[in-house]
Write an enzyme that holds these catalytic residues in place. Sequence first.
Site, PDB file in Angstrom:
ATOM      1  N   VAL A   1       4.114   1.902  -0.768  1.00 31.38           N
ATOM      2  CA  VAL A   1       5.063   1.631  -1.730  1.00 31.38           C
ATOM      3  C   VAL A   1       3.640   2.443  -3.494  1.00 31.38           C
ATOM      4  O   VAL A   1       4.832   3.034  -3.703  1.00 31.38           O
ATOM      5  CB  VAL A   1       5.469   0.499  -2.421  1.00 31.38           C
ATOM      6  CG1 VAL A   1       5.908   0.551  -3.798  1.00 31.38           C
ATOM      7  CG2 VAL A   1       6.520  -0.114  -1.837  1.00 31.38           C
TER       8      VAL A   1
ATOM      9  N   ARG B   1       0.604  -1.469  -0.082  1.00 30.88           N
ATOM     10  CA  ARG B   1       0.185   0.227  -0.151  1.00 30.88           C
ATOM     11  C   ARG B   1       1.024   1.770  -0.159  1.00 30.88           C
ATOM     12  O   ARG B   1       0.612   2.179  -0.677  1.00 30.88           O
ATOM     13  CB  ARG B   1      -1.062  -0.082   1.519  1.00 30.88           C
ATOM     14  CG  ARG B   1      -1.738   1.099   1.323  1.00 30.88           C
ATOM     15  CD  ARG B   1      -2.594   0.988   2.523  1.00 30.88           C
ATOM     16  NE  ARG B   1      -3.293   2.355   3.307  1.00 30.88           N
ATOM     17  CZ  ARG B   1      -2.875   2.723   4.250  1.00 30.88           C
ATOM     18  NH1 ARG B   1      -2.151   2.970   4.091  1.00 30.88           N
ATOM     19  NH2 ARG B   1      -3.468   4.201   4.225  1.00 30.88           N
TER      20      ARG B   1
ATOM     21  N   ASP C   1      11.631 -13.824  11.070  1.00 33.38           N
ATOM     22  CA  ASP C   1      13.089 -14.584  10.983  1.00 33.38           C
ATOM     23  C   ASP C   1      13.701 -12.936  11.950  1.00 33.38           C
ATOM     24  O   ASP C   1      14.874 -13.999  13.356  1.00 33.38           O
ATOM     25  CB  ASP C   1      13.811 -15.247  10.453  1.00 33.38           C
ATOM     26  CG  ASP C   1      13.403 -16.358  10.121  1.00 33.38           C
ATOM     27  OD1 ASP C   1      12.211 -17.085  10.775  1.00 33.38           O
ATOM     28  OD2 ASP C   1      13.696 -16.881   8.557  1.00 33.38           O
TER      29      ASP C   1
ATOM     30  N   ARG D   1       5.833 -31.924  27.792  1.00 37.62           N
ATOM     31  CA  ARG D   1       4.959 -32.055  26.769  1.00 37.62           C
ATOM     32  C   ARG D   1       5.803 -31.128  25.370  1.00 37.62           C
ATOM     33  O   ARG D   1       6.420 -29.878  25.884  1.00 37.62           O
ATOM     34  CB  ARG D   1       3.256 -31.570  26.903  1.00 37.62           C
ATOM     35  CG  ARG D   1       3.170 -32.774  27.683  1.00 37.62           C
ATOM     36  CD  ARG D   1       2.199 -33.375  26.976  1.00 37.62           C
ATOM     37  NE  ARG D   1       1.283 -34.517  27.917  1.00 37.62           N
ATOM     38  CZ  ARG D   1       1.557 -35.238  29.247  1.00 37.62           C
ATOM     39  NH1 ARG D   1       3.243 -35.224  28.938  1.00 37.62           N
ATOM     40  NH2 ARG D   1       0.393 -35.384  29.189  1.00 37.62           N
TER      41      ARG D   1
ATOM     42  N   LYS E   1       9.216 -24.273  41.428  1.00 36.35           N
ATOM     43  CA  LYS E   1       8.254 -23.696  40.132  1.00 36.35           C
ATOM     44  C   LYS E   1       7.217 -24.484  39.979  1.00 36.35           C
ATOM     45  O   LYS E   1       7.014 -25.732  39.935  1.00 36.35           O
ATOM     46  CB  LYS E   1       9.218 -23.179  39.141  1.00 36.35           C
ATOM     47  CG  LYS E   1      10.277 -22.187  39.657  1.00 36.35           C
ATOM     48  CD  LYS E   1      10.928 -21.956  38.002  1.00 36.35           C
ATOM     49  CE  LYS E   1      11.454 -21.044  38.210  1.00 36.35           C
ATOM     50  NZ  LYS E   1      12.058 -19.865  37.251  1.00 36.35           N
TER      51      LYS E   1
ATOM     52  N   ARG F   1       3.222 -17.226  11.220  1.00 35.00           N
ATOM     53  CA  ARG F   1       3.069 -16.159  10.421  1.00 35.00           C
ATOM     54  C   ARG F   1       2.341 -15.326   9.053  1.00 35.00           C
ATOM     55  O   ARG F   1       2.263 -14.152   8.893  1.00 35.00           O
ATOM     56  CB  ARG F   1       3.109 -17.266   8.693  1.00 35.00           C
ATOM     57  CG  ARG F   1       5.036 -17.304   9.201  1.00 35.00           C
ATOM     58  CD  ARG F   1       5.424 -17.462   7.549  1.00 35.00           C
ATOM     59  NE  ARG F   1       5.577 -17.126   6.769  1.00 35.00           N
ATOM     60  CZ  ARG F   1       6.334 -18.487   5.661  1.00 35.00           C
ATOM     61  NH1 ARG F   1       6.764 -19.417   6.436  1.00 35.00           N
ATOM     62  NH2 ARG F   1       5.499 -19.369   4.623  1.00 35.00           N
TER      63      ARG F   1
ATOM     64  N   ARG G   1      14.329 -20.386  11.022  1.00 36.11           N
ATOM     65  CA  ARG G   1      15.290 -20.525  10.542  1.00 36.11           C
ATOM     66  C   ARG G   1      16.931 -21.390  11.201  1.00 36.11           C
ATOM     67  O   ARG G   1      16.575 -22.277  12.215  1.00 36.11           O
ATOM     68  CB  ARG G   1      15.431 -20.283   9.241  1.00 36.11           C
ATOM     69  CG  ARG G   1      15.731 -20.451   7.709  1.00 36.11           C
ATOM     70  CD  ARG G   1      16.340 -20.150   7.110  1.00 36.11           C
ATOM     71  NE  ARG G   1      14.765 -19.923   6.166  1.00 36.11           N
ATOM     72  CZ  ARG G   1      14.626 -19.407   4.840  1.00 36.11           C
ATOM     73  NH1 ARG G   1      15.140 -19.204   3.968  1.00 36.11           N
ATOM     74  NH2 ARG G   1      13.429 -19.158   3.774  1.00 36.11           N
TER      75      ARG G   1
HETATM   76  P1  ADP Z   1      13.127 -15.593   1.962  1.00 34.06           P
HETATM   77  O1  ADP Z   1      13.497 -14.588   1.083  1.00 34.06           O
HETATM   78  O2  ADP Z   1      11.733 -15.807   2.861  1.00 34.06           O
HETATM   79  O3  ADP Z   1      14.445 -15.656   2.645  1.00 34.06           O
HETATM   80  P2  ADP Z   1      13.966 -17.153   0.361  1.00 34.06           P
HETATM   81  O4  ADP Z   1      15.131 -17.913   1.323  1.00 34.06           O
HETATM   82  O5  ADP Z   1      13.203 -19.143  -0.222  1.00 34.06           O
HETATM   83  O6  ADP Z   1      13.339 -16.622   1.226  1.00 34.06           O
HETATM   84  O7  ADP Z   1      14.089 -16.670  -1.138  1.00 34.06           O
HETATM   85  C1  ADP Z   1      13.202 -16.567  -1.389  1.00 34.06           C
HETATM   86  C2  ADP Z   1      13.570 -16.563  -3.458  1.00 34.06           C
HETATM   87  O8  ADP Z   1      14.321 -15.360  -3.447  1.00 34.06           O
HETATM   88  C3  ADP Z   1      13.437 -17.928  -3.707  1.00 34.06           C
HETATM   89  O9  ADP Z   1      12.758 -19.031  -4.138  1.00 34.06           O
HETATM   90  C4  ADP Z   1      14.139 -17.330  -5.185  1.00 34.06           C
HETATM   91  O10 ADP Z   1      13.948 -16.832  -5.761  1.00 34.06           O
HETATM   92  C5  ADP Z   1      14.749 -16.049  -4.513  1.00 34.06           C
HETATM   93  N1  ADP Z   1      16.518 -15.909  -4.323  1.00 34.06           N
HETATM   94  C6  ADP Z   1      16.993 -16.529  -2.972  1.00 34.06           C
HETATM   95  N2  ADP Z   1      18.715 -16.723  -3.699  1.00 34.06           N
HETATM   96  C7  ADP Z   1      18.411 -16.297  -4.336  1.00 34.06           C
HETATM   97  C8  ADP Z   1      19.922 -15.966  -5.355  1.00 34.06           C
HETATM   98  N3  ADP Z   1      21.423 -16.270  -5.263  1.00 34.06           N
HETATM   99  N4  ADP Z   1      19.567 -15.557  -6.496  1.00 34.06           N
HETATM  100  C9  ADP Z   1      18.500 -14.651  -6.812  1.00 34.06           C
HETATM  101  N5  ADP Z   1      17.460 -15.128  -6.407  1.00 34.06           N
HETATM  102  C10 ADP Z   1      17.673 -15.975  -5.466  1.00 34.06           C
HETATM  103  O1  F6P Z   2      11.677 -17.798   6.656  1.00 34.16           O
HETATM  104  C1  F6P Z   2      10.083 -17.440   7.480  1.00 34.16           C
HETATM  105  C2  F6P Z   2      10.166 -18.579   7.823  1.00 34.16           C
HETATM  106  O2  F6P Z   2       9.255 -19.021   8.469  1.00 34.16           O
HETATM  107  C3  F6P Z   2      10.858 -19.808   8.841  1.00 34.16           C
HETATM  108  O3  F6P Z   2      11.128 -19.534  10.114  1.00 34.16           O
HETATM  109  C4  F6P Z   2      10.857 -21.310   8.473  1.00 34.16           C
HETATM  110  O4  F6P Z   2      12.620 -21.871   8.765  1.00 34.16           O
HETATM  111  C5  F6P Z   2      10.562 -20.945   7.072  1.00 34.16           C
HETATM  112  O5  F6P Z   2      10.481 -20.113   7.148  1.00 34.16           O
HETATM  113  C6  F6P Z   2       9.546 -22.593   6.568  1.00 34.16           C
HETATM  114  O6  F6P Z   2       9.288 -22.369   5.569  1.00 34.16           O
HETATM  115  P1  F6P Z   2       7.687 -23.069   4.872  1.00 34.16           P
HETATM  116  O7  F6P Z   2       6.485 -22.159   5.010  1.00 34.16           O
HETATM  117  O8  F6P Z   2       8.244 -22.853   3.473  1.00 34.16           O
HETATM  118  O9  F6P Z   2       8.021 -24.578   5.303  1.00 34.16           O
END
Ligand code: ADP
Ligand code: F6P
Length: 323
Positions: A23, A21, A127, A248, A214, A257, A171
């Site tokens: 942007v 929104r 994260d 547990r 506790k 999320r 992660r």
């Molecule tokens: P996040 O952005 O939440 O960390 P991901 O690590 O899955 O999630 O990255 C999201 C997307 O970014 C990937 O699915 C890919 O399309 C792109 N991406 C990740 N690493 C690279 C890279 N080294 N070069 C270009 N695109 C990338």
């Molecule tokens: O990067 C956000 C995150 O929720 C991490 O905390 C988690 O490890 C991962 O994405 C889970 O990814 P997916 O929704 O693809 O299982």
Amino acid sequence: MKAIAVLTSGGDGPGLNAVIRSVTRQALAHGVEVYGVRWGYRGLINGEISPLTSRDVGGKMGYGGTILGTARCPEFKDMKVRRTALRNLHQNGIEGLVVIGGNGSLTGALALNEMGLPTYGIPASIDNDINGTDMAVGVDTTLNTILDAIDRIKDTASSHQRAFLIEVMGRDCGYLALASGLAGGAEMIMVPERPGPPVEEIAAAVSEAYVHGKHHCIMVVAEGWKPGTRAVEEYLHTYKDDLGFDVRVTVLGHVQRGGRPSAFDRLLATRMGAFAVEHLLSGESGHMAALRGSQLEPFPLADAVAKLRPLDMRLLELSSVMD
Ligand code: ADP
Ligand code: F6P
């Protein structure tokens, strides 16, 4: 610039709609057309690109998820595939791009910038592992979601005199576990940045909590911590008669999320979205909007993705005093 595009990529999180929104409205206020790309980088490759109006982004700020959709698109790492994406943008007369996402998405943004497309990043990942910004969009809401869960579980833990292992996302980063564990008064916090302690020591701490009177023992575990939640559960279960507490496990998973973004996230999202457009239009690219203290500053994408945001080890020390 006459037209820019915006996309959300990687894992979703609260506050993405507020960024879209911001942007859109900031660009329109400068007389610049805005295009929304569906499904992250996948939509860029497939040409799923269409104009966004001020009305399109209205009434969505309070909702989680992303109205543009998001995706993980591994093929975007391939230069040839990125060339197709650039051609699609060019055909629509788009001269700049705002990428909203986590480390992977910002790495993709950097790659596009290096191929000549002016690109600006907005750090958005629950994260809080993106180097260079104190907070990413979505983190605050997720922390509040986790805290709510910890408070609820504590009710049951105290009522039944139980130990609980609560596994949270993050992660390879322990920020969510550390911040929520501190705010939730956890007896123990396990993060990937600090190896151990061995399961025997964890069991001793559970037993100590019982001896100290506790009624519960809450352990918040980051999903990236080794040897992992299940290993501790098994050990504690085996020795439950000696420990004083039965155990547990609750893995919070994807409830972390979604949901309505907090006031903090809506405000951060609005500020970062407008900041990114302002800087992109003034000729700066290859950066992301970063929160440094209370101010936004440009931060180079190359530095943002070079390493994970380091955990504040002083907070970890503080947690050992508070248990
Ligand atoms: P996040 O952005 O939440 O960390 P991901 O690590 O899955 O999630 O990255 C999201 C997307 O970014 C990937 O699915 C890919 O399309 C792109 N991406 C990740 N690493 C690279 C890279 N080294 N070069 C270009 N695109 C990338
Ligand atoms: O990067 C956000 C995150 O929720 C991490 O905390 C988690 O490890 C991962 O994405 C889970 O990814 P997916 O929704 O693809 O299982």
